[in-house]
Design a protein around this motif. Structure first.
Motif, PDB file in Angstrom:
ATOM      1  N   GLU A  45      11.038 -23.523   7.023  1.00 50.90           N
ATOM      2  CA  GLU A  45      10.583 -24.343   8.149  1.00 50.90           C
ATOM      3  C   GLU A  45      10.767 -25.824   7.862  1.00 50.90           C
ATOM      4  O   GLU A  45      11.138 -26.609   8.734  1.00 50.90           O
ATOM      5  N   SER A  82      13.288 -28.498   9.933  1.00 52.25           N
ATOM      6  CA  SER A  82      12.707 -29.633  10.660  1.00 52.25           C
ATOM      7  C   SER A  82      13.534 -30.885  10.373  1.00 52.25           C
ATOM      8  O   SER A  82      14.106 -31.052   9.301  1.00 52.25           O
ATOM      9  N   LYS A  83      13.609 -31.753  11.336  1.00 47.43           N
ATOM     10  CA  LYS A  83      14.390 -32.989  11.190  1.00 47.43           C
ATOM     11  C   LYS A  83      13.524 -34.195  11.534  1.00 47.43           C
ATOM     12  O   LYS A  83      12.557 -34.093  12.255  1.00 47.43           O
TER      13      LYS A  83
END
Length: 310
Positions: free
Chosen positions: A305, A309-310
């Motif tokens: 996760e 995510s960015k």
């Protein structure tokens, strides 16, 4: 010579830190660079943007971080950094002048320059997490991302309860073995050998499940610990280590993974989370100091996760 109380606490700090399970990853390349007259080594696996793996101790070799790297996407290059005084990164003589937090932070920045990176992606376990935070506090603009796994604290406050949290879980035979090896240097045993045996004795105290701790201890190889590195770095940090002011300037993504049964204590993770405004803190239950061993499925999900995510 350390007093018995200090030696006992030091044996806990040593493992706090880093028990060793070696992976089978083949290293594609060895590398080295020189800073301050010291040749520092690393090994790599894979290709892509580099992720630097920082081992615990201080004083343990980086090899036990290989299994952690297997939870990282294949699109990254893994860089297993042999910190000053560990592995092949030996010093002719270690002193309080050349083994300090300032030196190891500067070494890590020299690695960044050597790898031609503007920012570093750091994965640190235990003391390795403290080193990552110390680097981020000194150079918040040179951090890409960080993953802190069972990290030590932004100060040494956790040392007040860490030793007790370890020993409350030990059985009499564990304590007896620790006591035996604490005094082994008086019988002519090599200090690094004696310290490693102390670590083996108290290993169950780092795990939620005792049988896993015992199995882990049986796999600790010889020659993976340099006691003097541990003593000198903690001695240096005892004179006022506090990474919180610098960490408050960090605005890059940081993941903190903390086992609820980790003797470092939940408060330690909470203090880090409070200092780093861009951090995410995730707890794992029935999990001690080594989440990739005790809760591998949950650990993989959490890291996946984070990478997505960015």
């Amino acid at each position: 010579m350390l007093s018995p109380m200090i030696r006992r606490r030091q044996s806990c700090l040593l493992l706090w830190i880093a028990l060793v399970v070696y992976g089978q990853t083949a290293f594609a390349q060895d590398g080295s660079f020189t800073r301050d007259g010291v040749q520092l080594f690393y090994r790599t696996s894979g290709s892509g943007a580099p992720i630097i793996f920082l081992s615990g101790g201080p004083g343990f070799t980086v090899d036990y971080m290989v299994p952690v790297s297997e939870f990282v996407p294949a699109s990254y290059q893994r860089v297993f950094y042999e910190q000053r005084g560990t592995g092949r990164s030996k010093l002719a003589t270690m002193t309080a002048e050349n083994m300090t937090l300032r030196h190891v932070v500067a070494d890590l920045d020299a690695l960044r320059v050597h790898l031609k990176q503007e920012r570093l992606f750091l994965v640190g376990h235990s003391w390795g997490g403290m080193l990552a935070m110390a680097y981020a506090a000194a150079h918040p603009d040179r951090i890409d991302r960080m993953i802190l796994i069972g990290p030590g604290g932004p100060t040494l406050e956790f040392a007040q309860w860490f030793n007790d949290n370890i020993h409350m879980r030990l059985r009499s035979e564990d304590v007896e073995a620790e006591r035996y090896w604490t005094d082994a240097t008086k019988r002519g045993v090599d200090p690094d050998k004696a310290a490693l045996e102390q670590v083996r004795a108290i290993t169950p105290g780092y795990f939620f499940e005792r049988t896993k701790g015992l199995a882990f201890a049986s796999q600790l190889p010889e020659g993976t610990l340099t006691l003097q590195v541990n003593a000198l770095l903690f001695g240096d940090m005892s004179r006022g280590y506090d990474s919180r002011p610098g960490l408050r300037q960090l605005d890059r993504p940081v993941l903190i993974v903390q086992g609820h049964q980790d003797p470092v204590g939940d408060k330690t993770a909470e203090d880090i989370h409070a200092a780093i405004k861009s951090s995410a803190l995730t707890y794992l239950n029935q999990c001690g100091h080594f989440p990739w061993l005790e809760q591998p499925d949950a650990f993989r999900r959490i890291l996946t996760e984070f990478f997505q995510s960015k």
